[in-house]
Design an enzyme around this catalytic site. Structure first.
Site, PDB file in Angstrom:
ATOM      1  CB  SER A 127      -0.918   0.296   1.293  1.00  0.00           C
ATOM      2  OG  SER A 127      -1.671  -1.316   1.249  1.00  0.00           O
TER       3      SER A 127
HETATM    4  N1  SAH Z   1      -0.261  -5.004   3.987  1.00  0.00           N
HETATM    5  C1  SAH Z   1       0.607  -5.428   2.986  1.00  0.00           C
HETATM    6  C2  SAH Z   1      -0.384  -5.124   1.854  1.00  0.00           C
HETATM    7  C3  SAH Z   1      -0.904  -6.485   1.002  1.00  0.00           C
HETATM    8  S1  SAH Z   1      -1.976  -6.378  -0.273  1.00  0.00           S
HETATM    9  C4  SAH Z   1       1.999  -4.720   2.799  1.00  0.00           C
HETATM   10  O1  SAH Z   1       2.022  -3.876   3.502  1.00  0.00           O
HETATM   11  O2  SAH Z   1       2.615  -5.109   1.953  1.00  0.00           O
HETATM   12  C5  SAH Z   1      -3.341  -7.375   0.275  1.00  0.00           C
HETATM   13  C6  SAH Z   1      -2.742  -8.874   0.677  1.00  0.00           C
HETATM   14  O3  SAH Z   1      -3.945  -9.367   1.169  1.00  0.00           O
HETATM   15  C7  SAH Z   1      -2.447  -9.468  -0.576  1.00  0.00           C
HETATM   16  O4  SAH Z   1      -0.987 -10.091  -0.399  1.00  0.00           O
HETATM   17  C8  SAH Z   1      -3.150 -10.858  -0.603  1.00  0.00           C
HETATM   18  O5  SAH Z   1      -2.829 -11.781  -1.158  1.00  0.00           O
HETATM   19  C9  SAH Z   1      -3.974 -10.660   0.638  1.00  0.00           C
HETATM   20  N2  SAH Z   1      -5.248 -11.615   1.020  1.00  0.00           N
HETATM   21  C10 SAH Z   1      -6.169 -11.420  -0.144  1.00  0.00           C
HETATM   22  N3  SAH Z   1      -7.280 -12.111   0.374  1.00  0.00           N
HETATM   23  C11 SAH Z   1      -6.659 -12.641   1.782  1.00  0.00           C
HETATM   24  C12 SAH Z   1      -7.678 -13.746   2.448  1.00  0.00           C
HETATM   25  N4  SAH Z   1      -8.738 -14.107   2.454  1.00  0.00           N
HETATM   26  N5  SAH Z   1      -6.944 -13.894   3.788  1.00  0.00           N
HETATM   27  C13 SAH Z   1      -5.668 -13.449   3.862  1.00  0.00           C
HETATM   28  N6  SAH Z   1      -4.900 -12.604   3.087  1.00  0.00           N
HETATM   29  C14 SAH Z   1      -5.663 -12.113   2.030  1.00  0.00           C
END
Ligand code: SAH
Length: 217
Positions: free
Chosen positions: A70
């Site tokens: 993000s």
């Molecule tokens: N907080 C992260 C942003 C990651 S983007 C950072 O700082 O990099 C969102 C993430 O949510 C992705 O990696 C995706 O794989 C994960 N995601 C999507 N659906 C999910 C679920 N049902 N349970 C756990 N993670 C999930």
């Protein structure tokens, strides 16, 4: 940057990070606590090598597997809305590269961040990275609807992926009364950032504007 060493690189990154934090301080109404956490976390360690020169731009960046880290301002806004305290136990859904979790870990100090990531390879590399950088984040691979039920209740929870039909009850139920849940939720073709306030018998909801996140699996 020097061709011969990493020391100058480290200084350059630190200067770029300070500039980013100064810009965020001017542009948004953020607490100093959140701004200091952003200033402490080396975002360049969380992005792919080729994107390191862009690490302190205020924008999302690709981290592989069709996922993104993000933008710093979004992490800052979400961290501020969670109103965290030293010692809090926090539940994160969507570890990604682990950056957001590291910022939260800076704030909760002796507390713990429990983070679940759907893509096993991302969970594995985030776990290794957070460990190497010294952040006490417990990472598991799986679905946020199921993970860490054994560690509930939490003081707060947040999602970094957009829930299609509102925040799943299974996640809200894991937060103690008085705690907050921050999440992007789908709203027709767009998304809204919402803050849920968990009470003994009810859950109140506040809207915090339009956002864009990857969808929750
Ligand atoms: N907080 C992260 C942003 C990651 S983007 C950072 O700082 O990099 C969102 C993430 O949510 C992705 O990696 C995706 O794989 C994960 N995601 C999507 N659906 C999910 C679920 N049902 N349970 C756990 N993670 C999930």
């Amino acid at each position: 940057m020097n061709d011969d060493g990493t020391a100058a690189d480290t200084d350059d990154y630190a200067a770029a990070r300070r500039d980013l934090v100064d810009r965020l301080r001017e542009r948004l109404d953020l607490t100093e606590r959140t701004l200091s956490a952003l200033e402490a976390v080396p975002r360049h360690e969380f992005v792919p090598d080729r994107l390191r020169p862009r690490a302190y731009d205020d924008r999302p960046l690709p981290i592989g597997h069709d996922q993104t880290i993000s933008a710093p301002h979004m992490v800052a806004v979400m961290v501020d809305l969670l109103d965290l305290h030293e010692g809090d136990r926090v539940f994160e859904v969507g570890t990604g590269c682990g950056y957001h979790a590291a910022v939260v870990a800076e704030i909760v100090g002796s507390g713990t961040v429990y983070s679940v990531e759907y893509v096993p390879a991302l969970a594995e590399s985030a776990r290794e990275r957070l460990d190497r950088l010294g952040y006490p984040v417990t990472v598991r691979s799986g679905d946020g609807r199921d993970a860490f039920a054994d560690e509930a209740p939490f003081d707060a929870a947040y999602l970094t992926c957009a829930a299609p039909d509102g925040v799943p009850d299974a996640i809200v139920d894991r937060v103690a009364a008085g705690g907050y849940v921050i999440a992007p939720v789908a709203d027709g073709g767009s998304q809204r950032l919402v803050r849920l306030i968990v009470r003994d018998d009810t859950v109140d909801r506040e809207d915090h504007g339009a956002v864009r996140f990857v969808p929750m699996q």
